[in-house]
Design a protein around this motif. Structure first.
Motif, PDB file in Angstrom:
ATOM      1  N   LEU A   1     -14.582   6.575  15.063  1.00 60.92           N
ATOM      2  CA  LEU A   1     -15.422   7.686  15.813  1.00 60.92           C
ATOM      3  C   LEU A   1     -16.316   7.275  16.885  1.00 60.92           C
ATOM      4  CD1 LEU A   1     -17.074  10.253  15.031  1.00 60.92           C
ATOM      5  CD2 LEU A   1     -18.993   8.962  14.584  1.00 60.92           C
ATOM      6  N   ALA A   2     -16.665   6.148  17.122  1.00 62.67           N
ATOM      7  CA  ALA A   2     -17.252   5.598  18.190  1.00 62.67           C
ATOM      8  C   ALA A   2     -16.947   4.114  18.463  1.00 62.67           C
ATOM      9  CB  ALA A   2     -18.765   5.822  18.247  1.00 62.67           C
ATOM     10  N   VAL A   3     -17.058   3.610  19.734  1.00 64.70           N
ATOM     11  CA  VAL A   3     -16.671   2.324  20.090  1.00 64.70           C
ATOM     12  C   VAL A   3     -18.014   2.194  21.171  1.00 64.70           C
ATOM     13  CG1 VAL A   3     -15.130   2.966  21.835  1.00 64.70           C
ATOM     14  CG2 VAL A   3     -15.244   0.324  20.787  1.00 64.70           C
ATOM     15  N   HIS A   4     -18.680   0.784  21.076  1.00 66.68           N
ATOM     16  CA  HIS A   4     -19.648   0.365  21.950  1.00 66.68           C
ATOM     17  C   HIS A   4     -19.446  -0.921  22.247  1.00 66.68           C
ATOM     18  CE1 HIS A   4     -22.394   4.036  22.275  1.00 66.68           C
ATOM     19  NE2 HIS A   4     -22.020   4.206  20.805  1.00 66.68           N
TER      20      HIS A   4
ATOM     21  N   SER B   1     -16.273   3.497  12.172  1.00 65.10           N
ATOM     22  CA  SER B   1     -15.279   4.183  11.511  1.00 65.10           C
ATOM     23  C   SER B   1     -16.025   5.410  10.663  1.00 65.10           C
ATOM     24  CB  SER B   1     -14.542   3.424  10.589  1.00 65.10           C
ATOM     25  OG  SER B   1     -13.669   4.033   9.731  1.00 65.10           O
ATOM     26  N   TYR B   2     -15.381   6.541  10.695  1.00 64.12           N
ATOM     27  CA  TYR B   2     -15.920   7.713  10.239  1.00 64.12           C
ATOM     28  C   TYR B   2     -15.832   7.529   8.565  1.00 64.12           C
ATOM     29  CZ  TYR B   2     -16.534  12.441   8.497  1.00 64.12           C
ATOM     30  OH  TYR B   2     -16.705  13.769   8.065  1.00 64.12           O
ATOM     31  N   SER B   3     -14.734   6.917   8.172  1.00 64.88           N
ATOM     32  CA  SER B   3     -14.471   6.969   6.631  1.00 64.88           C
ATOM     33  C   SER B   3     -13.941   5.516   6.108  1.00 64.88           C
ATOM     34  CB  SER B   3     -13.228   7.602   6.200  1.00 64.88           C
ATOM     35  OG  SER B   3     -12.100   7.579   6.746  1.00 64.88           O
ATOM     36  N   GLY B   4     -13.693   4.782   6.893  1.00 63.17           N
ATOM     37  CA  GLY B   4     -13.430   3.099   6.809  1.00 63.17           C
ATOM     38  C   GLY B   4     -14.368   2.102   6.916  1.00 63.17           C
ATOM     39  N   PRO B   5     -14.130   1.066   6.960  1.00 66.96           N
ATOM     40  CA  PRO B   5     -15.040  -0.104   7.177  1.00 66.96           C
ATOM     41  C   PRO B   5     -15.447  -0.193   8.955  1.00 66.96           C
ATOM     42  CG  PRO B   5     -13.043  -0.942   6.666  1.00 66.96           C
ATOM     43  CD  PRO B   5     -12.868   0.256   6.538  1.00 66.96           C
ATOM     44  N   SER B   6     -16.346  -0.173   9.205  1.00 69.18           N
ATOM     45  CA  SER B   6     -16.762  -0.517  10.888  1.00 69.18           C
ATOM     46  C   SER B   6     -16.533  -2.153  11.000  1.00 69.18           C
ATOM     47  CB  SER B   6     -18.146  -0.011  11.030  1.00 69.18           C
ATOM     48  OG  SER B   6     -18.286   1.257  10.989  1.00 69.18           O
ATOM     49  N   ARG B   7     -16.056  -2.183  12.608  1.00 72.63           N
ATOM     50  CA  ARG B   7     -15.943  -3.613  12.879  1.00 72.63           C
ATOM     51  C   ARG B   7     -16.591  -4.216  14.013  1.00 72.63           C
ATOM     52  NH1 ARG B   7     -10.858  -1.274  10.728  1.00 72.63           N
ATOM     53  NH2 ARG B   7     -10.083  -2.663   9.007  1.00 72.63           N
TER      54      ARG B   7
ATOM     55  N   ALA C   1      -8.069   9.510  19.193  1.00 73.93           N
ATOM     56  CA  ALA C   1      -8.206  10.135  17.821  1.00 73.93           C
ATOM     57  C   ALA C   1      -7.309   9.172  16.667  1.00 73.93           C
ATOM     58  CB  ALA C   1      -7.747  11.717  17.617  1.00 73.93           C
ATOM     59  N   ASN C   2      -6.398   8.470  17.269  1.00 70.92           N
ATOM     60  CA  ASN C   2      -5.794   7.808  16.239  1.00 70.92           C
ATOM     61  C   ASN C   2      -6.369   6.348  15.979  1.00 70.92           C
ATOM     62  OD1 ASN C   2      -3.695   9.628  15.803  1.00 70.92           O
ATOM     63  ND2 ASN C   2      -2.304   8.882  17.253  1.00 70.92           N
ATOM     64  N   GLY C   3      -7.399   6.345  16.846  1.00 72.84           N
ATOM     65  CA  GLY C   3      -8.144   4.761  16.497  1.00 72.84           C
ATOM     66  C   GLY C   3      -7.552   3.912  17.413  1.00 72.84           C
ATOM     67  N   GLN C   4      -6.772   4.188  18.430  1.00 75.93           N
ATOM     68  CA  GLN C   4      -6.201   3.180  19.424  1.00 75.93           C
ATOM     69  C   GLN C   4      -7.422   3.006  20.492  1.00 75.93           C
ATOM     70  OE1 GLN C   4      -3.107   1.715  19.239  1.00 75.93           O
ATOM     71  NE2 GLN C   4      -3.787   0.576  20.821  1.00 75.93           N
ATOM     72  N   ILE C   5      -7.686   1.786  20.573  1.00 71.41           N
ATOM     73  CA  ILE C   5      -8.618   1.271  21.575  1.00 71.41           C
ATOM     74  C   ILE C   5      -8.007   0.524  22.730  1.00 71.41           C
ATOM     75  CG2 ILE C   5     -10.796  -0.234  22.062  1.00 71.41           C
ATOM     76  CD1 ILE C   5     -11.280   0.021  18.884  1.00 71.41           C
ATOM     77  N   SER C   6      -8.301   1.201  23.891  1.00 71.02           N
ATOM     78  CA  SER C   6      -7.696   0.465  25.219  1.00 71.02           C
ATOM     79  C   SER C   6      -8.587   0.145  26.199  1.00 71.02           C
ATOM     80  CB  SER C   6      -6.848   1.501  25.800  1.00 71.02           C
ATOM     81  OG  SER C   6      -5.891   2.002  24.831  1.00 71.02           O
TER      82      SER C   6
ATOM     83  N   PRO D   1     -19.768   8.889   5.693  1.00 74.34           N
ATOM     84  CA  PRO D   1     -19.164   9.450   7.047  1.00 74.34           C
ATOM     85  C   PRO D   1     -20.242   9.151   8.200  1.00 74.34           C
ATOM     86  CG  PRO D   1     -18.857  10.925   5.374  1.00 74.34           C
ATOM     87  CD  PRO D   1     -19.646  10.103   4.802  1.00 74.34           C
ATOM     88  N   ILE D   2     -19.805   8.150   9.108  1.00 74.21           N
ATOM     89  CA  ILE D   2     -20.719   7.927  10.143  1.00 74.21           C
ATOM     90  C   ILE D   2     -20.668   9.032  11.314  1.00 74.21           C
ATOM     91  CG2 ILE D   2     -20.969   6.521  12.129  1.00 74.21           C
ATOM     92  CD1 ILE D   2     -20.338   3.961  10.492  1.00 74.21           C
TER      93      ILE D   2
END
Length: 271
Positions: free
Chosen positions: A208-211, A222-228, A183-188, A248-249
């Motif tokens: 929100l989601a990572v694929h 990202s729910y509220s910021g830029p997606s990357r 939930a903090n946006g940390q990707i591992s 909001p995605i």
């Protein structure tokens, strides 16, 4: 896929694309046929007339449901629920013919799991699944034919202490390797081998989601910021491109074209 701690419903499709399972209301699972029921199992003409039906499920406070791969025609899934203030892990077999759930591995529900357990990550390659929580990753083995392994009697194959803030989403890279985000946006990077390992790669705000797409490239919505669009490097993530937030995605899914040369991202957004 809504955030695990915000969603009131769950919708999943089994690995063989036979059925869709929808959890909308407490005590009820709705089953939809993706394929004709006669493709799933030989059925009577009476049952074949039904394209959807409800099944009673006794568990409350369901946090996650995931199908478990099988080598036969059976349909099995694991779920995390909350009962009397305790998180429980359960496994069911879906009996389509009789429209009922058959509880499997009954001793598993008495196994102590973390109170923050919220995500189940199945892995076909190792015939196991990982139960993810804020403080612990637990790997449970299941046999695609004979379900009751010693692991499912309450003894995890492997455990790893972690520091996560509510596991939010995950995606398969290839056999035994996953992207896991909190939930903090940390990707591992999660690796299921002889022992579990988790390596931090980077951070995305309001994730929100990572694929995982291909060639060490993933898309982080990202729910509220830029997606990357990100490239996975050695223990880090490099930004390839950024995309303005369209609102909001709610969900995204990668869709390869017929040749596989390109991958499109289809998403839903808005209030």
């Amino acid at each position: 896929t809504l955030l695990y701690w915000q969603r009131d419903y769950i919708c999943i499709v089994d690995p063989s694309n036979r059925i869709c399972l929808l959890y909308l209301y407490v005590g009820t699972l709705k089953v939809f046929a993706v394929l004709p029921f006669t493709v799933i199992i030989p059925l009577t003409s009476e049952l074949n007339a039904f394209r959807a039906f409800d099944i009673h499920i006794p568990d409350l406070g369901i946090r996650d449901i995931q199908f478990l791969p099988t080598s036969d025609q059976s349909i099995r899934f694991a779920l995390v629920c909350e009962y009397h203030g305790r998180r429980r892990l359960k496994i069911y077999n879906l009996d389509v013919m009789n429209r009922q759930l058959v509880s499997l591995a009954p001793s598993l529900k008495e196994t102590t799991i973390p109170e923050t357990a919220s995500a189940i990550i199945p892995d076909r390659a190792s015939r196991s699944f990982v139960l993810a929580s804020n403080t612990l990753l637990q790997q449970f083995e299941f046999s695609s034919r004979h379900l009751l392994t010693s692991s499912l009697e309450g003894n995890p194959l492997s455990q790893l202490k972690v520091a996560l803030e509510s596991p939010v989403c995950w995606d398969l890279i290839d056999g035994g390797k996953f992207l896991l985000a909190d939930a903090n946006g940390q990707i591992s990077l999660l690796v299921l081998a002889a022992r579990l390992s988790l390596t931090s790669l980077g951070h995305v705000d309001a994730l929100l989601a990572v694929h995982y797409l291909d060639n060490r490239v993933c898309f982080a919505a990202s729910y509220s910021g830029p997606s990357r669009l990100l490239r996975i490097q050695q223990n880090c993530l490099d930004v390839i491109a950024e995309y303005p937030n369209p609102g909001p995605i709610i969900d995204i899914v990668p869709v390869p074209n017929e040749t596989g040369a390109e991958i499109q991202i289809v998403g839903a957004s808005g209030y």
